[in-house]
Design an enzyme around this catalytic site. Structure first.
Site, short mmCIF file in Angstrom:
data_model
loop_
_atom_site.label_atom_id
_atom_site.label_comp_id
_atom_site.label_asym_id
_atom_site.label_seq_id
_atom_site.Cartn_x
_atom_site.Cartn_y
_atom_site.Cartn_z
NE ARG A 144 50.26 100.86 51.99
CZ ARG A 144 51.36 100.35 51.45
NH1 ARG A 144 51.29 99.20 50.81
NH2 ARG A 144 52.51 100.97 51.54
CB THR A 145 42.59 99.22 56.03
OG1 THR A 145 43.12 98.83 57.30
CG2 THR A 145 41.09 99.06 56.04
CD GLN A 146 43.76 98.39 49.70
OE1 GLN A 146 43.17 98.79 48.70
NE2 GLN A 146 44.73 99.07 50.26
CE1 TYR A 147 33.84 96.18 52.35
CE2 TYR A 147 33.75 96.88 54.65
CZ TYR A 147 33.11 96.45 53.50
OH TYR A 147 31.75 96.34 53.48
#
Length: 247
Positions: A24-27
């Site tokens: 998952r994109t965490q930024y």
């Protein structure tokens, strides 16, 4: 995604992704900066600029971050733009389900704010947060409501709220100049003052803002416009003078 069978100790086949676990994109990628909102004599006023930053680059200049929610609420969001769009999708489903009951009642701002606090806290607990700070204002049955919630579910109500740098640069101005019976005209001037300070001090802010008004009659979004600015202040010419060790 391709899957390959894998034998466990009990000889039962287990499907696992060939290319590894789900990522998952965490930024945050494209982000919006501060939202500022106040209660005024007849309802709620909310302001935000229209910049969308791709990292440190001001890539987009016409991003609307203030949206009406149902009949009684107004939502402003800072942070990741795609996450804000996902939150709007959640709220569309919530309002649609509420309308389908057709019982003469409708969700007020307090209920919508409570829902948002649960959504943000739930996603935080899954270590997959929605990277936003939200401002929710509304008027229902003559009662004005204004609150905010952060990306980890921290929330509160107040007479004026702000997100991002606005929490540090705009709220001191609001504490000094806001009063309970402030008129629409004075409220707009106060928000413009806050947005102008943010433009001077926040590199992610742009000189194009949008203000929306919410009263018992509904939401009135005003067309975006540019603030008048003055860059001739002496401190702007050499901002690091006297700052030892700066460039």
């Amino acid at each position: 995604m391709e899957f390959a069978p894998k034998q466990d100790q009990s000889k039962n086949p287990v499907l696992i992704p060939v290319d590894g676990p789900i990522q998952r994109t965490q930024y945050p990628y494209v982000t919006g900066t501060s939202v500022v909102a106040i209660k005024y004599k007849d309802g709620i006023l909310m302001a935000a600029d229209m910049g969308g930053s791709y990292g440190s680059t001001l890539r987009y200049k016409s991003v609307e971050r203030i949206k009406p929610i149902g009949k009684h609420s107004l939502l402003g969001g800072s942070g990741e733009i795609s996450d804000f769009q996902e939150i709007l999708r959640y709220l569309d489903e919530l309002i649609l389900n509420d309308n389908m009951w057709d019982d003469g009642n409708s969700l007020g701002p307090k209920e919508v704010h409570s829902y948002l606090t649960r959504v943000m806290y739930n996603r935080r607990n899954k270590f997959d947060p929605l990277w936003n700070s939200l401002v929710l204002g509304g008027v229902k049955k003559g009662q004005k409501y204004l609150g905010m919630v952060t990306m980890i579910g921290v929330n509160f109500e107040d007479n004026h709220v702000a997100t991002g740098f606005g929490n540090h640069l705009a709220r001191p101005i609001l504490r000094d100049e806001w009063h309970e019976d402030i008129s629409f005209e004075d409220g707009v001037k106060l928000l413009e003052k806050c947005m102008r300070v943010l433009l001077y001090r926040d590199r992610s802010a742009v000189n194009k803002i949008q203000i929306s008004k919410l009263t018992e009659e509904g939401v009135t979004p005003f067309p975006p416009y540019s603030l008048k600015t003055y860059w001739g202040f002496s401190s702007f010419h050499n901002p690091t003078v006297g700052a030892e060790g700066s460039w």
